[in-house]
Design a protein around this motif. Structure first.
Motif, PDB file in Angstrom:
ATOM      1  N   GLN A  17      -4.396   0.163 -12.247  1.00  0.00           N
ATOM      2  CA  GLN A  17      -5.173   1.394 -12.075  1.00  0.00           C
ATOM      3  C   GLN A  17      -4.305   2.622 -12.325  1.00  0.00           C
ATOM      4  OE1 GLN A  17      -6.154   2.294  -8.020  1.00  0.00           O
ATOM      5  NE2 GLN A  17      -7.750   3.753  -8.559  1.00  0.00           N
ATOM      6  N   GLU A  32       0.825  -1.205   0.000  1.00  0.00           N
ATOM      7  CA  GLU A  32       0.000   0.000   0.000  1.00  0.00           C
ATOM      8  C   GLU A  32       0.861   1.257   0.000  1.00  0.00           C
ATOM      9  OE1 GLU A  32      -2.848  -0.091   3.151  1.00  0.00           O
ATOM     10  OE2 GLU A  32      -3.770  -1.956   2.437  1.00  0.00           O
ATOM     11  N   GLU A  75     -11.805  -0.539  -9.794  1.00  0.00           N
ATOM     12  CA  GLU A  75     -10.874   0.579  -9.943  1.00  0.00           C
ATOM     13  C   GLU A  75     -10.210   0.570 -11.308  1.00  0.00           C
ATOM     14  OE1 GLU A  75     -11.239  -0.405  -5.582  1.00  0.00           O
ATOM     15  OE2 GLU A  75     -10.900  -1.562  -7.407  1.00  0.00           O
ATOM     16  N   ALA A 105      -3.865  -2.451  -8.369  1.00  0.00           N
ATOM     17  CA  ALA A 105      -3.477  -1.058  -8.125  1.00  0.00           C
ATOM     18  C   ALA A 105      -2.439  -0.590  -9.147  1.00  0.00           C
ATOM     19  CB  ALA A 105      -2.939  -0.899  -6.707  1.00  0.00           C
ATOM     20  N   VAL A 133       2.173   1.670  -3.511  1.00  0.00           N
ATOM     21  CA  VAL A 133       1.101   2.097  -4.418  1.00  0.00           C
ATOM     22  C   VAL A 133       0.806   3.580  -4.220  1.00  0.00           C
ATOM     23  CG1 VAL A 133      -1.377   1.869  -4.880  1.00  0.00           C
ATOM     24  CG2 VAL A 133       0.057  -0.174  -4.701  1.00  0.00           C
ATOM     25  N   SER A 180       0.787   6.617  -6.935  1.00  0.00           N
ATOM     26  CA  SER A 180      -0.270   7.606  -7.172  1.00  0.00           C
ATOM     27  C   SER A 180       0.319   9.010  -7.257  1.00  0.00           C
ATOM     28  CB  SER A 180      -1.328   7.532  -6.065  1.00  0.00           C
ATOM     29  OG  SER A 180      -0.857   8.082  -4.850  1.00  0.00           O
TER      30      SER A 180
END
Length: 922
Positions: free
Chosen positions: A707, A658, A745, A704, A661, A665
C-alpha cells in the motif's frame, strides 16, 4: 575459574564474588551462544543466591539475578524452574526484610516483561506467584483515622501492598490476559467473599491492577465484573468502599467509552451515593475521582440523561464542602468535587449553560479567597474548572464573568514570580490561559505579554541530571522526584522528573497560542523557535519532543506574516534540526510526529527550501529507515521460528509491525511533500531510494508495505508526469497487477495510480492505460464490490475509469464504456474522487454527450437519481463549485417541464428532497 570459585565451600565471600563476576561477564556478552557456554554454572549461581539471601544477609547476588533476568533472560533458561521456585521462596518468606522479598518477586516480574513466552510455559509458577502478590497486597494497617484524613498520603513504594499491586500489574501486562486472568479470577472471587476487609480490599485493587494487561479478556466479562464490584460501594469497611471506587474508576479509564455506554445506568447512580458519604472524606473524595474518570470519557448522549442529577448532587456537595473549607480548612473532597464539576461541564458542553450560575459564584469565591499555601492545589483545580466551564458554555454566556475571571488570573499571574517551582497552580494556570485564548479568540491578544513570560520560563525548565553509583541511588531512593536508568558497571543515570510535566504542558500551550493567534503570536516566533528546536532532542520526556515538533509548522505560519526574509530565517533554525531529529528519535510515535511536521514545513516553504546538504542527509536517513524496516521484518520472522513463539508473541510482533508501517506512512508523507514542491527535478535524488520502494511492492511483502510503496509511486506519477517514464519498468506491471489484489487497501492505491497515470503520465503510458481497464472493471463488477470493506477501493476504480475516459479516450471506446460508467455512479465514500466524477459528469452533460444523455434524453432520470444520491451521501459537500454545477444541471432539467415531471416520478422521497435542497444552494 568461575566454576571453581563459585563452589568454594570454605569461603562464602569468594562464592558471592564469583557469582557476581559470572553475572557481570554474561551481561557483557551480546552473543547468546557465548552466554550459554556459561550456563553449566547457573545451578551453582542459584545456590549462592539462596545462601546469600537466607544465611548471609546479602542480597547483592539476588540483585545480579534481577539484572540477568532483565538483560539476558535466555541465559536463565536451563535453570528456569529452579530459579523461579527460589524467587517464590524468597518472596514468601516473611522472616526476610521486605525489600529482599520484593527482589525475589522482581525476578519473576522482570522475566514476564523480558521473556514472556518463556515464562508462559511455566503455568504452575504463575499459579503460585499470583497468590504471593495478593498476600503482599493484604499487608495493610487497620487505621481507624485513615478514612477521616484530609490529606492524600503519598504511596509508600517500599510497602508490601504497593509492591504486590505493581507486580500484578506488570505480570498482566507482560504475560497477557490469556495467561494471567485464569489464575487471578478464582483468587479474586475467593477474596471478595472473605469476612476480612483486607482480603476484599486486595481483590478490588487487583481488579484495578490487571485491567490494562487483561484488557481483551476482561472486556467480555465486564457485565459480571461490574455486578460483583458495585455492591462493595456499600461495604461495611471504608477501605473496601475506597477500593471499589478505585476499581470502577480504573475500568472507566481502561475500557472507555464502551464501559460508559454499557454501564452508565448502573455506575452513575451508585457513584453519586458514594459521593454523598460525608462521614468518610477519603472515600467521598475517591468516589468523586471515580466519577471524574467516568464522565471525562463518557460520550455526551449517555451523560445528558443524568445531567440534572449530577448537577444537583455536585452543587450540594460543593456548597457543604465550601462551608467546611471556611470553618475547618478541609479541602480534600472539595478538590475532587471541583474537578468533577469541570469534567461534567466539559462533556455536557452547551447543555451546561442552564446550570452555569449554580457554580460560577462559588468557584470565583474559592479562587479569590483560598490563597494560603495549603490550598494551592485546590485553587489550581478551581482555575481549571472555571476555564473548562467557560469553554463548555461558550463566549456569549461566559462574557458576564470573563472580565472578573481574567482579573483573577492576571493577579495570580502577577504573583507567579513568588510561586515555588513545584507550585501546582503553575500548570493549571498555563492550561487555563490557553482555554481563555480559545474562548476569547483575537480579544485574547492583549494578554499575551502577561502570559508569555511565565510560559516561556516553564517551557525552558532544565531538568537536574546526574551520573550515580549504587550507593548514591540507595541514598536517594526516598526522593520520589528522581528516576534512574541502569547503565551497567554499577552506574546509573538519574533525572529529577519534577517539573517535566509542567514543561510539556507549557510547550503544548505554546502550540495552542501559535494555532489560535497566528498574527498576534508572530512577534514571539523567533523566541519560541529558538526554544523549541533544541527540544527536538530532549529525550527526557516524549511529550516535550512531540509538542516541539508539532509547533514548528505553526510557527512558520506565524513567521510568514512578518515577511519572506523573516520566514527564511526561521526555517534556517529548523530545517537541519528536524532532519537530525528524524535520524535520532528513538520513540516511534514521536518520530512520526517529527516526520509529519517536516513534511508540512516543506510544503509550506516550497521549492528551494532544501539545499544539497539537506538532500544528502535526508537521503541517507531515509535509506537507513527503509533498511531498518526490512531488517525488523526479518527479525520478526526469526522470532516466529523461536522455540518460545506462541500466539501472544505473534500479537506483540503485529504491534511492532504496525509501528513500523506507521513510520512508512510518514516517509510517504515526506516524499509526497518533496515531489509536490520539486516535481521531476528531484528524480535523480530519489533514484537512491527507488530500490527500497520497489522492494515494498514486491510479492511476498505484507499488504501494508505494498500500500505505502504504491502511494509513493503514485506521487511520482502525479508530480513528475512523463518524466517518470524511465522508472516505469520497475513498477508498472506490479501496479496494474495490484488493481485486483486481495487487499482493498492495495487495490485502492493501485487504482488511484492508474487514474493518475491517465491524467498526468502522457503518451508513454498509453498502452498501460489500455491494459488497466479490464482489471478495473473486474473489481467494479465484483459481487461484494460495494461492501463496507471494499467500497473505497471500488470507488477508486470507478474514478480511475472516469479518468481514462476523460484523459486517455484514445486508448478505449468511450461510446461503449460511458453508459457502463454512468451505471456505476454515484460514488460517495471517497469525497475527493466523488468530486472528480461529478465534475466529469457535468462536463459530459454540458457537452450533450449522446452516450451519457441517451437516445431522446432517456438517461436523464437516471442522471438525476445519481445526483440526488450523491447529495444524500454528501459526496460533493467539500466543493462549492461542483455542488453549484450539479444544481445548474438539475435547474436546466426543471425548466424543461414535462421531462422534469417524468424524472421526479421515478425518484423516491429522499431523492426528491435532496434535489430541492440542492436547488436551494443557487
Amino acid at each position: 575459574m568461575l566454576a571453581q570459585c563459585i563452589q568454594d565451600q570454605e569461603n562464602p565471600k569468594v562464592r558471592i564474588l564469583a557469582a557476581k563476576a559470572l553475572s557481570a561477564f554474561v551481561l557483557s556478552q551480546e552473543s547468546l551462544p557465548v552466554q550459554r557456554h556459561f550456563s553449566d554454572i547457573l545451578p551453582n549461581f542459584l545456590q549462592v543466591v539462596s545462601e546469600s539471601c537466607f544465611h548471609l544477609d546479602d542480597e547483592s547476588v539476588l540483585k545480579a539475578l534481577v539484572e540477568l533476568a532483565d538483560s539476558c533472560p535466555k541465559f536463565l533458561r536451563v535453570g528456569l524452574e529452579q530459579m523461579l521456585l527460589l524467587a517464590l521462596k524468597i518472596c514468601g518468606d516473611t522472616s526476610l526484610v521486605d525489600m529482599r522479598r520484593h527482589l525475589g518477586l522482581e525476578v519473576i516480574v522482570t522475566l514476564a516483561e523480558t521473556a514472556p513466552a518463556m515464562l508462559r510455559k511455566h503455568k504452575s509458577i504463575i499459579s503460585l506467584a499470583v497468590p504471593q502478590m495478593l498476600n503482599l497486597m493484604m499487608d495493610l494497617e487497620d487505621d481507624e483515622e485513615w478514612s477521616l484524613s484530609d490529606e492524600l498520603e503519598d504511596d509508600n513504594y517500599d510497602s508490601n501492598a504497593v509492591a504486590g499491586e505493581s507486580a500484578l500489574d506488570r505480570l498482566a501486562c507482560g504475560l497477557g490476559g490469556k495467561t494471567v486472568l485464569p489464575h487471578v479470577t478464582p483468587n479474586i472471587m475467593q477474596l471478595l467473599q472473605n469476612s476480612e476487609w483486607k482480603c476484599r480490599h486486595a481483590a478490588l485493587m487487583a481488579l484495578s491492577a490487571i485491567g490494562e494487561g487483561c484488557h481483551k479478556q476482561m472486556e467480555s466479562m465486564l457485565p459480571e465484573i461490574v455486578a460483583f464490584v458495585l455492591p462493595y460501594l456499600r461495604d461495611s469497611h471504608p477501605r473496601v468502599r475506597y477500593a471499589a471506587c478505585n476499581a470502577l474508576g480504573q475500568m472507566a479509564t481502561d475500557f472507555a467509552p464502551m464501559f460508559q455506554k454499557k454501564f452508565h445506568d448502573k455506575v452513575i447512580p451508585e457513584l453519586l451515593l458514594a459521593v454523598d458519604d460525608n462521614s468518610q472524606p477519603r472515600v467521598q473524595a475517591h468516589a468523586a475521582a471515580a466519577l471524574i474518570n467516568f464522565t471525562e470519557d463518557c460520550p455526551k448522549p449517555y451523560l445528558l440523561p443524568y445531567l440534572d442529577s449530577l448537577v444537583s448532587h455536585l452543587e450540594a456537595i460543593l456548597a457543604a464542602k465550601l462551608e467546611e473549607l471556611v470553618q475547618k480548612g478541609c479541602k480534600l473532597v472539595l478538590e475532587q468535587v471541583v474537578t468533577s464539576v469541570a469534567s461534567v461541564a466539559d462533556t455536557a458542553e452547551e447543555r451546561f449553560v442552564p446550570h452555569y450560575e449554580r457554580f460560577m459564584p462559588r468557584l470565583k469565591y474559592i479562587v479569590e479567597n483560598a490563597v494560603a499555601k495549603e490550598f494551592r492545589l485546590l485553587r489550581g483545580k478551581t482555575i481549571e474548572c472555571i476555564s473548562l466551564i467557560g469553554l463548555a458554555v461558550g463566549q456569549q454566556k461566559f462574557m458576564q464573568d470573563a472580565a472578573d475571571v481574567m482579573q483573577l488570573l492576571l493577579k495570580t499571574q502577577t504573583d507567579a514570580n513568588e510561586l515555588e517551582d513545584d507550585d501546582p497552580q503553575i500548570s493549571y494556570m498555563i492550561s487555563a490561559w490557553a482555554r481563555m485564548c480559545k474562548i476569547l479568540g483575537k480579544d485574547f491578544q492583549q494578554y499575551l505579554p502577561v502570559v508569555m513570560g511565565p510560559l516561556l520560563k516553564t517551557a525552558s525548565i532544565k531538568p537536574e541530571v546526574a551520573l550515580l553509583d549504587a550507593q548514591d541511588i540507595e541514598d536517594m531512593q526516598e526522593d520520589e522526584s528522581w528516576e534512574f536508568v541502569n547503565l551497567g558497571d554499577q552506574q546509573s543515570f538519574g533525572i529529577k522528573t519534577s517539573g517535566l510535566e509542567e514543561k510539556a504542558t507549557a510547550c503544548q500551550m505554546l502550540v495552542c497560542y501559535a494555532r489560535e493567534l497566528k498574527e498576534g503570536f508572530a512577534e514571539y516566533t523567533e523566541q519560541v523557535v529558538k526554544l523549541m528546536v533544541p527540544l527536538l532532542k530532549f529525550y527526557f520526556h516524549d511529550g516535550v519532543r512531540t509538542a516541539a515538533a508539532e509547533s514548528l509548522p505553526l510557527l512558520l505560519e506565524c513567521a510568514q506574516i512578518r515577511g519572506p526574509e523573516y520566514l527564511a530565517q526561521m526555517w534556517h533554525f529548523m530545517c537541519s534540526a528536524l532532519i537530525k531529529a528524524i535520524s535520532t528519535e528513538p520513540d516511534s510515535d514521536v518520530l512520526s510526529q517529527i516526520m509529519e511536521s517536516f513534511a508540512r514545513c516543506v510544503e509550506l516553504m516550497g521549492e528551494g527550501c532544501l539545499n544539497k546538504e539537506h538532500f544528502d542527509d535526508l537521503g541517507g536517513i531515509l535509506t537507513s529507515k527503509f533498511e531498518e524496516h526490512f531488517k525488523n521484518q526479518e527479525l520478526r520472522q526469526e522470532k516466529r521460528k523461536d522455540e518460545d513463539y506462541d500466539e501472544q508473541v505473534e500479537e506483540s510482533l503485529q504491534d511492532e509491525d504496525e509501528n513500523d508501517v506507521y513510520v512508512m506512512s510518514k516517509i510517504s508523507d515526506i516524499l509526497h511533500s518533496i515531489f509536490s514542491c520539486y516535481k521531476a527535478k528531484v528524480l535523480p535524488w530519489f533514484e537512491q531510494l527507488l530500490p527500497f520502494v520497489v522492494n515494498l511492492i514486491s510479492q511476498g511483502h505484507p499488504w501494508a508495505d505494498k500500500q505505502w510503496g504504491l502511494c509513493m509511486l503514485d506521487d511520482i506519477l502525479e508530480h513528475c508526469g512523463p518524466a517518470s517514464l524511465p522508472l516505469a519498468s520497475c513498477f508498472l506491471q506490479p501496479m496494474l497487477h495490484y488493481v485486483c489484489d486481495t487487499s482493498p487497501e492495495v487495490r485502492q492505491a493501485a487504482a488511484y495510480g492508474v487514474g493518475i497515470m491517465a491524467k498526468h503520465g502522457g503518451d508513454g503510458y498509453r498502452q498501460a492505460c489500455a491494459e488497466a481497464l479490464p482489471y478495473l472493471m473486474q473489481v467494479i463488477q465484483a459481487p461484494d464490490g460495494r461492501s463496507k470493506r471494499n467500497v473505497t477501493a471500488t470507488e477508486n476504480c470507478i474514478s480511475a475509469v472516469g479518468k481514462l475516459l476523460r484523459y486517455r479516450s484514445d486508448c478505449l471506446s468511450p461510446e461503449e464504456l460511458l453508459p457502463h460508467w454512468l451505471s456505476w455512479l454515484p460514488i460517495t465514500e471517497d469525497k475527493e474522487e466523488a468530486v472528480f466524477c461529478f465534475d466529469y459528469l457535468c462536463d459530459l452533460i454540458e457537452s450533450n454527450s449522446p452516450p451519457v444523455l441517451g437516445p431522446g434524453n432517456g438517461n436523464v432520470p437516471r442522471i438525476l437519481a445519481v445526483i440526488a444520491d450523491g447529495v444524500v451521501g454528501e459526496a460533493t459537500s467539500g466543493s462549492i463549485d461542483c455542488t453549484k454545477r450539479l444544481a445548474n444541471v438539475v435547474q436546466q432539467v426543471q425548466m424543461s417541464g414535462e421531462l422534469w415531471s417524468v424524472c421526479v416520478r421515478q425518484l423516491n422521497e429522499a431523492q426528491r428532497k435532496a434535489l430541492v435542497d440542492l436547488l436551494d444552494t443557487l
